[in-house]
Enzyme design. Structure first.
Site, mmCIF file in Angstrom:
data_model
loop_
_atom_site.group_PDB
_atom_site.id
_atom_site.type_symbol
_atom_site.label_atom_id
_atom_site.label_comp_id
_atom_site.label_asym_id
_atom_site.label_seq_id
_atom_site.Cartn_x
_atom_site.Cartn_y
_atom_site.Cartn_z
ATOM 1 N NE ARG A 56 -3.725 2.103 2.597
ATOM 2 C CZ ARG A 56 -4.615 2.230 3.572
ATOM 3 N NH1 ARG A 56 -4.654 1.343 4.540
ATOM 4 N NH2 ARG A 56 -5.471 3.239 3.570
ATOM 5 C CD GLU A 96 3.036 2.714 5.321
ATOM 6 O OE1 GLU A 96 3.566 3.680 4.730
ATOM 7 O OE2 GLU A 96 3.005 1.566 4.860
ATOM 8 C CD GLU A 129 0.282 -18.540 29.548
ATOM 9 O OE1 GLU A 129 0.517 -18.246 30.724
ATOM 10 O OE2 GLU A 129 1.161 -18.934 28.758
ATOM 11 N NE ARG A 133 -3.963 -11.952 31.501
ATOM 12 C CZ ARG A 133 -3.491 -10.775 31.135
ATOM 13 N NH1 ARG A 133 -2.710 -10.673 30.069
ATOM 14 N NH2 ARG A 133 -3.783 -9.698 31.832
#
Length: 300
Positions: A56, A96, A129, A133
């Site tokens: 892009r 970006e 992982e 939580r």
């Protein structure tokens, strides 16, 4: 609010670690690499170079200015992703627009995810992982899912197997990232719930989204009340033709009786949804037809 401050402090702490020449982490096997993989790090914008192979190249200036305004008010909601090239040197992988807008906004640092050599499996494990939580807000979970898609190229089906969640659940989280940044921040800060967000996402216009968000917060609307508000808005956008047709409709059966009584002959009236139709009048003979015509044109 305390939660957000804690995250920023953690990012600065990792940033200081990466600036220490004795901790020049280049590989997942290096000391302290586990502290970087899967975490947000606050990086100096000047230390990040644009990827020369970024496909892009054209960025709408007005859109960048709008994003810069949002960043000034709310910060960078979704961190960018960079690749570590050298000591305190990074190359942009994705984000970006966020990087350019942050420069326009005058930021000197930006939150980033850092990719290091051979960290693919470690990153996957860290993200999975992290999703498990219990102290994560819905937007944090959605961002973790999005990273598994963008950086690990997992499909929603594969993610479902990895994290033990239904594919529909994953899709619902990912849809939250389409909300206006103000609303995403509201979810992260606990002003509204994921249920509110899921109701609002059904509206495409982000200005309308934010209007409804403000009503939810100011009036303390429930999820059900929010759904009703969204439904009311969407129904208001539907064409008015159906309502107009209903207002011009009338009883064909009642008019049929009037015609039959006037003409002394059985009449059949058929109506369509727009109130238009036709009348069929049978006659028994030429004399009967003449009688009916005389009545219709009021001839003696």
């Amino acid at each position: 609010m305390a939660k957000a401050i804690k995250k920023q402090a953690l990012g600065r702490g990792l940033s200081a670690l990466l600036k220490d020449p004795e901790n020049d982490i280049q590989s997942v096997t290096d000391k302290n690499a586990d502290k970087v993989v899967g975490n947000i790090v606050e990086l100096d914008i000047d230390a990040i170079e644009i990827n020369p192979f970024q496909p892009r190249s054209n960025f709408n200036e007005e859109s960048l200015q709008e994003l810069a305004t949002s960043i000034r008010e709310l910060g960078v909601i979704q961190p960018i992703t960079v690749r570590k090239n050298d000591f305190n040197k990074y190359q942009l992988i994705s984000g970006e627009r966020r990087l350019r807008a942050s420069k326009i906004a005058g930021l000197t640092t930006i939150p980033a995810y850092i990719r290091i050599a051979n960290d693919n499996e470690s990153l996957t494990m860290a993200l999975v992982e992290n999703i498990q939580r219990h102290d994560l807000d819905p937007i944090e979970i959605a961002l973790s899912y999005q990273r598994l898609i963008d950086e690990i190229q997992l499909t929603q089906e594969q993610m479902s197997d990895r994290v033990g969640k239904k594919r529909s659940t994953i899709a619902n989280y990912l849809r939250l990232l389409k909300l206006d940044p103000i609303i995403q921040t509201g979810i992260r800060d606990g002003f509204i719930s994921m249920g509110h967000g899921r109701a609002i996402i059904n509206i495409e216009d982000q200005d309308v989204q934010t209007d409804i968000y403000q009503k939810i917060v100011s009036k303390n609307l429930s999820v059900r009340e929010t759904e009703a508000l969204v439904k009311s808005h969407q129904e208001g956008l539907k064409p008015k033709s159906a309502a107009k047709a209903k207002s011009t409709n009338f009883s064909g059966e009642e008019k049929q009786k009037e015609v039959a009584e006037f003409l002394g002959a059985k009449a059949d009236i058929k109506l369509n949804a727009n109130g238009k139709g036709k009348i069929t009048i049978p006659f028994k003979s030429e004399a009967d037809l003449t009688r009916i015509l005389n009545l219709m044109i009021k001839r003696d």
